[in-house]
Design a protein around this motif. Structure first.
Motif, PDB file in Angstrom:
ATOM      1  N   ALA A   3     -28.827  53.537 -29.529  1.00 35.88           N
ATOM      2  CA  ALA A   3     -28.576  52.239 -28.896  1.00 35.88           C
ATOM      3  C   ALA A   3     -27.817  52.377 -27.580  1.00 35.88           C
ATOM      4  N   ASP A   4     -26.921  53.373 -27.483  1.00 43.48           N
ATOM      5  CA  ASP A   4     -26.096  53.470 -26.271  1.00 43.48           C
ATOM      6  C   ASP A   4     -26.901  53.907 -25.040  1.00 43.48           C
ATOM      7  N   LEU A   5     -28.129  54.386 -25.237  1.00 42.50           N
ATOM      8  CA  LEU A   5     -28.949  54.795 -24.079  1.00 42.50           C
ATOM      9  C   LEU A   5     -29.598  53.599 -23.384  1.00 42.50           C
ATOM     10  N   ASN A   6     -29.660  52.482 -24.078  1.00 42.87           N
ATOM     11  CA  ASN A   6     -30.303  51.265 -23.552  1.00 42.87           C
ATOM     12  C   ASN A   6     -29.757  50.907 -22.162  1.00 42.87           C
ATOM     13  N   GLY A   7     -30.645  50.860 -21.164  1.00 40.55           N
ATOM     14  CA  GLY A   7     -30.265  50.446 -19.815  1.00 40.55           C
ATOM     15  C   GLY A   7     -29.699  51.552 -18.945  1.00 40.55           C
ATOM     16  N   LYS A   8     -29.479  52.737 -19.510  1.00 36.81           N
ATOM     17  CA  LYS A   8     -28.932  53.830 -18.696  1.00 36.81           C
ATOM     18  C   LYS A   8     -30.008  54.390 -17.754  1.00 36.81           C
ATOM     19  N   VAL A   9     -29.546  54.982 -16.662  1.00 37.93           N
ATOM     20  CA  VAL A   9     -30.455  55.500 -15.633  1.00 37.93           C
ATOM     21  C   VAL A   9     -30.535  57.026 -15.751  1.00 37.93           C
ATOM     22  N   ALA A  10     -31.753  57.542 -15.863  1.00 41.44           N
ATOM     23  CA  ALA A  10     -31.952  58.981 -16.029  1.00 41.44           C
ATOM     24  C   ALA A  10     -32.911  59.537 -14.989  1.00 41.44           C
ATOM     25  N   VAL A  11     -32.583  60.712 -14.488  1.00 44.60           N
ATOM     26  CA  VAL A  11     -33.482  61.495 -13.626  1.00 44.60           C
ATOM     27  C   VAL A  11     -34.065  62.619 -14.463  1.00 44.60           C
ATOM     28  N   ILE A  12     -35.366  62.841 -14.344  1.00 42.17           N
ATOM     29  CA  ILE A  12     -35.996  64.020 -14.966  1.00 42.17           C
ATOM     30  C   ILE A  12     -36.753  64.760 -13.873  1.00 42.17           C
ATOM     31  N   THR A  13     -36.351  65.983 -13.583  1.00 38.34           N
ATOM     32  CA  THR A  13     -37.078  66.753 -12.569  1.00 38.34           C
ATOM     33  C   THR A  13     -38.303  67.397 -13.229  1.00 38.34           C
ATOM     34  N   ASN A  93     -35.174  69.844 -15.393  1.00 38.93           N
ATOM     35  CA  ASN A  93     -36.255  70.361 -16.236  1.00 38.93           C
ATOM     36  C   ASN A  93     -37.249  71.233 -15.467  1.00 38.93           C
ATOM     37  N   ALA A  94     -37.419  70.990 -14.173  1.00 41.10           N
ATOM     38  CA  ALA A  94     -38.462  71.688 -13.400  1.00 41.10           C
ATOM     39  C   ALA A  94     -38.305  73.204 -13.537  1.00 41.10           C
ATOM     40  N   GLY A  95     -39.425  73.864 -13.712  1.00 44.23           N
ATOM     41  CA  GLY A  95     -39.376  75.318 -13.829  1.00 44.23           C
ATOM     42  C   GLY A  95     -40.760  75.912 -13.698  1.00 44.23           C
ATOM     43  N   TRP A 110     -39.944  86.818  -6.530  1.00 46.15           N
ATOM     44  CA  TRP A 110     -38.592  86.774  -7.117  1.00 46.15           C
ATOM     45  C   TRP A 110     -37.837  85.551  -6.590  1.00 46.15           C
ATOM     46  N   ASN A 111     -37.834  85.385  -5.256  1.00 43.83           N
ATOM     47  CA  ASN A 111     -37.093  84.274  -4.640  1.00 43.83           C
ATOM     48  C   ASN A 111     -37.627  82.920  -5.097  1.00 43.83           C
ATOM     49  N   LYS A 112     -38.943  82.836  -5.272  1.00 44.21           N
ATOM     50  CA  LYS A 112     -39.539  81.562  -5.681  1.00 44.21           C
ATOM     51  C   LYS A 112     -39.059  81.166  -7.087  1.00 44.21           C
ATOM     52  N   VAL A 113     -39.127  82.118  -8.002  1.00 46.46           N
ATOM     53  CA  VAL A 113     -38.717  81.831  -9.387  1.00 46.46           C
ATOM     54  C   VAL A 113     -37.225  81.482  -9.436  1.00 46.46           C
ATOM     55  N   ILE A 114     -36.412  82.255  -8.719  1.00 45.32           N
ATOM     56  CA  ILE A 114     -34.961  81.999  -8.730  1.00 45.32           C
ATOM     57  C   ILE A 114     -34.671  80.644  -8.073  1.00 45.32           C
ATOM     58  N   SER A 115     -35.371  80.336  -6.989  1.00 44.25           N
ATOM     59  CA  SER A 115     -35.022  79.113  -6.249  1.00 44.25           C
ATOM     60  C   SER A 115     -35.358  77.857  -7.065  1.00 44.25           C
ATOM     61  N   ILE A 116     -36.430  77.883  -7.835  1.00 41.90           N
ATOM     62  CA  ILE A 116     -36.777  76.686  -8.620  1.00 41.90           C
ATOM     63  C   ILE A 116     -35.975  76.645  -9.930  1.00 41.90           C
ATOM     64  N   ASN A 117     -35.974  77.757 -10.669  1.00 43.17           N
ATOM     65  CA  ASN A 117     -35.370  77.751 -12.009  1.00 43.17           C
ATOM     66  C   ASN A 117     -33.844  77.810 -11.986  1.00 43.17           C
ATOM     67  N   GLU A 118     -33.287  78.442 -10.953  1.00 39.31           N
ATOM     68  CA  GLU A 118     -31.827  78.640 -10.936  1.00 39.31           C
ATOM     69  C   GLU A 118     -31.169  77.778  -9.850  1.00 39.31           C
ATOM     70  N   THR A 119     -31.596  77.971  -8.593  1.00 35.66           N
ATOM     71  CA  THR A 119     -30.986  77.188  -7.504  1.00 35.66           C
ATOM     72  C   THR A 119     -31.275  75.703  -7.691  1.00 35.66           C
ATOM     73  N   GLY A 120     -32.459  75.374  -8.193  1.00 34.39           N
ATOM     74  CA  GLY A 120     -32.791  73.969  -8.453  1.00 34.39           C
ATOM     75  C   GLY A 120     -31.832  73.339  -9.452  1.00 34.39           C
ATOM     76  N   VAL A 121     -31.428  74.119 -10.459  1.00 34.40           N
ATOM     77  CA  VAL A 121     -30.479  73.616 -11.462  1.00 34.40           C
ATOM     78  C   VAL A 121     -29.100  73.421 -10.819  1.00 34.40           C
ATOM     79  N   PHE A 122     -28.713  74.353  -9.956  1.00 31.46           N
ATOM     80  CA  PHE A 122     -27.437  74.205  -9.228  1.00 31.46           C
ATOM     81  C   PHE A 122     -27.458  72.953  -8.348  1.00 31.46           C
ATOM     82  N   LEU A 123     -28.515  72.800  -7.570  1.00 32.16           N
ATOM     83  CA  LEU A 123     -28.558  71.662  -6.628  1.00 32.16           C
ATOM     84  C   LEU A 123     -28.588  70.327  -7.367  1.00 32.16           C
TER      85      LEU A 123
END
Ligand code: NAD
Length: 262
Positions: A3-13, A93-95, A110-123
């Motif tokens: 019930a507490d999720l009702n009306g909350k705003v969520a982003v899903i990458t 979630n993006a990966g 290598w850079n592509k995988v790190i930038s989406i899976n790791e740097t994307g999570v940081f950003l």
């Protein structure tokens, strides 16, 4: 239902397909207002938004952005604030993964995988944390990791390295922001039936090989991962921060020992 999720705003990458789609739909069913980020599949993302609205959801919008860039992450945050005026939950979630023997793995891959899976999570986490801090909100961040934050995965070294980094990043910021009431958790899916595995699971031998690594003897459904995300987002998990919730049919339980060998 929480019930507490009702009306909350969520982003899903990365919400246009697979696990991100299932989380967006589950959050819609929880009556959350949902921002569905996509990088390259506007039709897929729009279908997810339409499905949420068709089922009576409170709100669903799509936003194109590359999570590996600061401008992209800013666009996702702006979409939440412009459309729904707030932010409560951010799911990184993006990966993606690239298979290659490590001695042949290119620096670009290598850079592509790190930038989406790791740097994307940081950003994504940084943007959400800055908003939660500025508005004194007890916000919630969920980072999509993998069983491969724990299980080494030959020929996927960049992916395993990125997910291992996500684990300690999640634990570190969970500790850093616990005093602000902000909770940060990871989810570690095992083998889930999504487009990322489509080629592998289309091949019966590879499908059987994967099932054999799962004590529960089956591949998981995206909805089973989404159920964990809903619980982590809700106040039912109010005393939980810094964990990885493995949703893996027991894949992290050393299944080679399952018949008592050793
Ligand atoms: P998927 O390929 O179906 O979905 C991944 C999504 O991320 C897609 O929508 C894709 O467009 C998006 N994406 C990729 N690069 C992006 C970028 N730069 N910016 C924005 N979006 C981007 O895969 P999935 O199985 O749904 O995977 C979702 C998450 O779950 C990933 O982080 C993946 O590593 C993780 N995971 C999946 C499994 C599994 O078995 N399916 C297992 C463990 C972990």
């Amino acid at each position: 239902m929480y019930a507490d999720l009702n009306g909350k705003v969520a982003v899903i990458t990365g919400g246009s397909k697979g696990i991100g789609n299932a989380i967006a739909q589950r959050f819609g069913q929880e009556h959350m207002k949902v921002v569905i980020n996509y990088n390259s599949d506007p039709e897929g993302a729009q279908k997810v938004a339409d499905a949420i609205l068709d089922q009576g959801g409170q709100g669903a919008v799509t936003v194109q952005a590359d999570v590996a860039t600061e401008a992209g992450v800013q666009a996702i945050l702006d979409a939440a604030l412009t459309n729904f005026g707030d932010l409560d939950v951010w799911v990184n979630n993006a990966g993606m993964e690239i298979k290659a023997p490590t001695h042949e793995l290119t620096l670009a891959d290598w850079n592509k995988v790190i930038s989406i899976n790791e740097t994307g999570v940081f950003l994504g986490s940084k943007a959400a944390l800055a908003y939660f801090k500025a508005h004194k909100k007890p916000g919630n961040i969920i980072n999509m990791s993998s069983v491969h934050e724990q299980i080494p995965w030959p020929t996927f070294a960049s992916y395993a390295a990125a997910k291992g980094a996500v684990k300690l990043f999640t634990q570190t910021i969970a500790m850093e922001y616990a005093k602000d009431g902000i909770r940060v958790n990871g989810i570690g899916p095992g083998a889930i039936n999504t487009p990322i595995n489509a080629d592998k699971f289309a091949d019966q031998a590879q499908y059987d090989q994967t099932v054999a690594m799962v004590p529960m003897n089956r591949i998981g459904k995206p909805e089973e991962v989404a159920a964990g995300a809903a619980w982590l987002a809700s106040s039912e998990s109010s005393y939980v921060t810094g964990i990885t919730l493995f949703i893996d049919g027991g894949m992290t339980l050393y299944p080679a020992f399952k018949d008592g060998q050793g």
